[in-house]
Write a protein that holds these residues in place. Sequence first.
Motif, PDB file in Angstrom:
ATOM      1  N   GLU A  40       0.822  -1.211   0.000  1.00 50.78           N
ATOM      2  CA  GLU A  40       0.000   0.000   0.000  1.00 50.78           C
ATOM      3  C   GLU A  40       0.857   1.262   0.000  1.00 50.78           C
ATOM      4  OE1 GLU A  40      -2.746  -0.299   3.290  1.00 50.78           O
ATOM      5  OE2 GLU A  40      -3.538  -2.198   2.540  1.00 50.78           O
ATOM      6  N   LYS A  41       1.914   1.273   0.798  1.00 49.71           N
ATOM      7  CA  LYS A  41       2.747   2.472   0.903  1.00 49.71           C
ATOM      8  C   LYS A  41       3.660   2.637  -0.311  1.00 49.71           C
ATOM      9  CE  LYS A  41       5.507   5.104   4.165  1.00 49.71           C
ATOM     10  NZ  LYS A  41       4.814   6.361   4.009  1.00 49.71           N
ATOM     11  N   TYR A  42       4.097   1.513  -0.886  1.00 47.98           N
ATOM     12  CA  TYR A  42       5.012   1.541  -2.032  1.00 47.98           C
ATOM     13  C   TYR A  42       4.420   0.701  -3.169  1.00 47.98           C
ATOM     14  CZ  TYR A  42       8.163   3.251   1.569  1.00 47.98           C
ATOM     15  OH  TYR A  42       8.722   3.977   2.593  1.00 47.98           O
ATOM     16  N   PRO A  43       3.437   1.236  -3.892  1.00 46.83           N
ATOM     17  CA  PRO A  43       2.761   0.438  -4.924  1.00 46.83           C
ATOM     18  C   PRO A  43       3.688  -0.075  -6.021  1.00 46.83           C
ATOM     19  CG  PRO A  43       1.746   2.625  -4.700  1.00 46.83           C
ATOM     20  CD  PRO A  43       2.893   2.573  -3.749  1.00 46.83           C
ATOM     21  N   PHE A  44       4.866   0.548  -6.165  1.00 38.34           N
ATOM     22  CA  PHE A  44       5.812   0.128  -7.202  1.00 38.34           C
ATOM     23  C   PHE A  44       6.710  -1.018  -6.734  1.00 38.34           C
ATOM     24  CE2 PHE A  44       7.863   3.374  -4.668  1.00 38.34           C
ATOM     25  CZ  PHE A  44       9.147   2.901  -4.484  1.00 38.34           C
ATOM     26  N   VAL A  45       6.574  -1.459  -5.480  1.00 34.31           N
ATOM     27  CA  VAL A  45       7.461  -2.490  -4.940  1.00 34.31           C
ATOM     28  C   VAL A  45       7.404  -3.741  -5.819  1.00 34.31           C
ATOM     29  CG1 VAL A  45       5.734  -3.465  -3.356  1.00 34.31           C
ATOM     30  CG2 VAL A  45       8.168  -3.743  -2.846  1.00 34.31           C
ATOM     31  N   SER A  46       8.556  -4.343  -6.052  1.00 38.93           N
ATOM     32  CA  SER A  46       8.593  -5.506  -6.936  1.00 38.93           C
ATOM     33  C   SER A  46       8.048  -6.746  -6.237  1.00 38.93           C
ATOM     34  CB  SER A  46      10.028  -5.775  -7.412  1.00 38.93           C
ATOM     35  OG  SER A  46      10.795  -6.356  -6.374  1.00 38.93           O
ATOM     36  N   GLU A  47       7.524  -7.636  -7.019  1.00 32.13           N
ATOM     37  CA  GLU A  47       7.016  -8.908  -6.497  1.00 32.13           C
ATOM     38  C   GLU A  47       8.147  -9.725  -5.882  1.00 32.13           C
ATOM     39  OE1 GLU A  47       4.353 -11.561  -5.200  1.00 32.13           O
ATOM     40  OE2 GLU A  47       3.838  -9.650  -6.146  1.00 32.13           O
ATOM     41  N   GLU A  48       9.362  -9.560  -6.419  1.00 35.41           N
ATOM     42  CA  GLU A  48      10.522 -10.285  -5.871  1.00 35.41           C
ATOM     43  C   GLU A  48      10.780  -9.890  -4.414  1.00 35.41           C
ATOM     44  OE1 GLU A  48      13.663 -11.128  -9.424  1.00 35.41           O
ATOM     45  OE2 GLU A  48      13.319  -9.030  -8.893  1.00 35.41           O
ATOM     46  N   TYR A  49      10.675  -8.601  -4.123  1.00 35.26           N
ATOM     47  CA  TYR A  49      10.908  -8.167  -2.740  1.00 35.26           C
ATOM     48  C   TYR A  49       9.793  -8.671  -1.827  1.00 35.26           C
ATOM     49  CZ  TYR A  49      11.850  -5.378   1.374  1.00 35.26           C
ATOM     50  OH  TYR A  49      12.108  -4.997   2.667  1.00 35.26           O
ATOM     51  N   LEU A  50       8.560  -8.645  -2.316  1.00 34.35           N
ATOM     52  CA  LEU A  50       7.442  -9.171  -1.514  1.00 34.35           C
ATOM     53  C   LEU A  50       7.632 -10.671  -1.282  1.00 34.35           C
ATOM     54  CD1 LEU A  50       4.492  -7.244  -3.198  1.00 34.35           C
ATOM     55  CD2 LEU A  50       5.645  -6.690  -1.037  1.00 34.35           C
ATOM     56  N   ASP A  51       8.130 -11.378  -2.284  1.00 37.75           N
ATOM     57  CA  ASP A  51       8.397 -12.806  -2.140  1.00 37.75           C
ATOM     58  C   ASP A  51       9.514 -13.035  -1.120  1.00 37.75           C
ATOM     59  OD1 ASP A  51       7.839 -15.472  -2.724  1.00 37.75           O
ATOM     60  OD2 ASP A  51       9.386 -15.568  -4.270  1.00 37.75           O
ATOM     61  N   PHE A  52      10.503 -12.150  -1.130  1.00 36.00           N
ATOM     62  CA  PHE A  52      11.565 -12.188  -0.130  1.00 36.00           C
ATOM     63  C   PHE A  52      10.957 -12.081   1.272  1.00 36.00           C
ATOM     64  CE2 PHE A  52      14.033  -9.276   2.618  1.00 36.00           C
ATOM     65  CZ  PHE A  52      15.164 -10.041   2.859  1.00 36.00           C
ATOM     66  N   LEU A  53      10.036 -11.140   1.474  1.00 39.88           N
ATOM     67  CA  LEU A  53       9.389 -10.973   2.784  1.00 39.88           C
ATOM     68  C   LEU A  53       8.559 -12.200   3.156  1.00 39.88           C
ATOM     69  CD1 LEU A  53       8.286  -7.226   2.573  1.00 39.88           C
ATOM     70  CD2 LEU A  53      10.178  -8.192   3.923  1.00 39.88           C
ATOM     71  N   ARG A  54       8.000 -12.863   2.154  1.00 37.85           N
ATOM     72  CA  ARG A  54       7.235 -14.094   2.426  1.00 37.85           C
ATOM     73  C   ARG A  54       8.173 -15.229   2.830  1.00 37.85           C
ATOM     74  NH1 ARG A  54       4.863 -12.479  -2.745  1.00 37.85           N
ATOM     75  NH2 ARG A  54       2.973 -11.289  -2.267  1.00 37.85           N
ATOM     76  N   ASN A  55       9.448 -15.085   2.477  1.00 32.15           N
ATOM     77  CA  ASN A  55      10.464 -16.091   2.783  1.00 32.15           C
ATOM     78  C   ASN A  55      11.175 -15.801   4.093  1.00 32.15           C
ATOM     79  OD1 ASN A  55      13.267 -17.364   2.535  1.00 32.15           O
ATOM     80  ND2 ASN A  55      12.184 -18.277   0.801  1.00 32.15           N
ATOM     81  N   THR A  56      11.482 -14.522   4.337  1.00 28.70           N
ATOM     82  CA  THR A  56      12.196 -14.113   5.550  1.00 28.70           C
ATOM     83  C   THR A  56      11.864 -12.653   5.859  1.00 28.70           C
ATOM     84  OG1 THR A  56      14.377 -13.870   6.595  1.00 28.70           O
ATOM     85  CG2 THR A  56      14.304 -13.545   4.216  1.00 28.70           C
ATOM     86  N   ASP A  57      11.562 -12.369   7.102  1.00 30.09           N
ATOM     87  CA  ASP A  57      11.201 -11.013   7.520  1.00 30.09           C
ATOM     88  C   ASP A  57      12.475 -10.204   7.765  1.00 30.09           C
ATOM     89  OD1 ASP A  57      10.019  -8.737   8.482  1.00 30.09           O
ATOM     90  OD2 ASP A  57       9.203  -9.647  10.301  1.00 30.09           O
ATOM     91  N   GLY A  58      13.123  -9.829   6.655  1.00 31.64           N
ATOM     92  CA  GLY A  58      14.419  -9.198   6.742  1.00 31.64           C
ATOM     93  C   GLY A  58      15.477 -10.264   6.988  1.00 31.64           C
ATOM     94  N   CYS A  59      16.732  -9.915   6.843  1.00 31.63           N
ATOM     95  CA  CYS A  59      17.801 -10.879   7.097  1.00 31.63           C
ATOM     96  C   CYS A  59      19.146 -10.181   7.088  1.00 31.63           C
ATOM     97  CB  CYS A  59      17.795 -11.998   6.058  1.00 31.63           C
ATOM     98  SG  CYS A  59      18.343 -11.518   4.408  1.00 31.63           S
ATOM     99  N   THR A  60      20.149 -10.900   7.530  1.00 32.99           N
ATOM    100  CA  THR A  60      21.537 -10.452   7.431  1.00 32.99           C
ATOM    101  C   THR A  60      22.274 -11.425   6.534  1.00 32.99           C
ATOM    102  OG1 THR A  60      21.441  -9.649   9.713  1.00 32.99           O
ATOM    103  CG2 THR A  60      23.623  -9.880   8.724  1.00 32.99           C
TER     104      THR A  60
END
Length: 198
Positions: A40-60
Motif C-alpha cells: 500500500e505504501k510503495y505500490p511500485f514495490v517488486s514482487e521479488e521483494y514481496l516474495d523475499f518478505l514471504r520467505n524471511t522477515d528481513g535478514c543479514t
Amino acid sequence: MGWREKFDVLREKVKADEKFWGYCDLHNPASVTFIQAVQEKYPFVSEEYLDFLRNTDGCTLNIWFFMGSGAPHFIPEWVFDPSGCRCPALFGEAQALSESLPKWRNVAELGLYLPIGRDGCAETYFLMLEDGQILEIDCETKKTSWDRIIANSFGELLDNVIIGEKYYTLGCDDPGDWSPYNENDWTRFLNEQGWWVH
C-alpha cells in the motif's frame, strides 16, 4: 540456482554450523499484514521483494542487512551485542532517509524509492527505484557521484551480487582488485558452493 534455493542451502549451513549465523541470519516469513502495508505504501514495490518478505522477515547476509518489519527474532546466546544484530525496520529506515536525503541531494531527481538494505554501519544503502533497479548510495560521504545502479532488480541483487558471482563489486571495481584481505567465512562459503569463484 536462484536466491530462494540459495536461502535453503544457507539455512542448512546455519543448522550445521551455528557460528555461521554471524554471516547469515534468515528469519521466519513476515506477516501478511506487514506485506500488505508495504504494498500500500510503495505500490511500485517488486514482487521479488514481496516474495523475499514471504520467505524471511528481513535478514543479514554477511555485512548486509535487508529490511523487514523490525519484529524481534531469535539471537543466539553467544552473541556479544544482541542489539547490533537487529534487522532494520523498513518503515523506520524509510522515514529516516526521507528526512536525511533531502539535506544532501535532489530527491525529486531520485524519484520514488524504497530502502531495502544497508550495510551494518548505515553508511551504504540499497534503494529500490520505481523502475525496479537497485541504486547503491553512500550516506557517509554524501556524494551523489558515488551513486551507482548495482542491479536491475531485487532478485538480481540477491542472486548475482550478495550471494553470487558479482559479489566483488561491493568492495572492488575489478575482480582483480580482490585480495586475501577481503576474504572471510562468507566469501569462502560462496566459493565452496560455486556461487562466486575467486
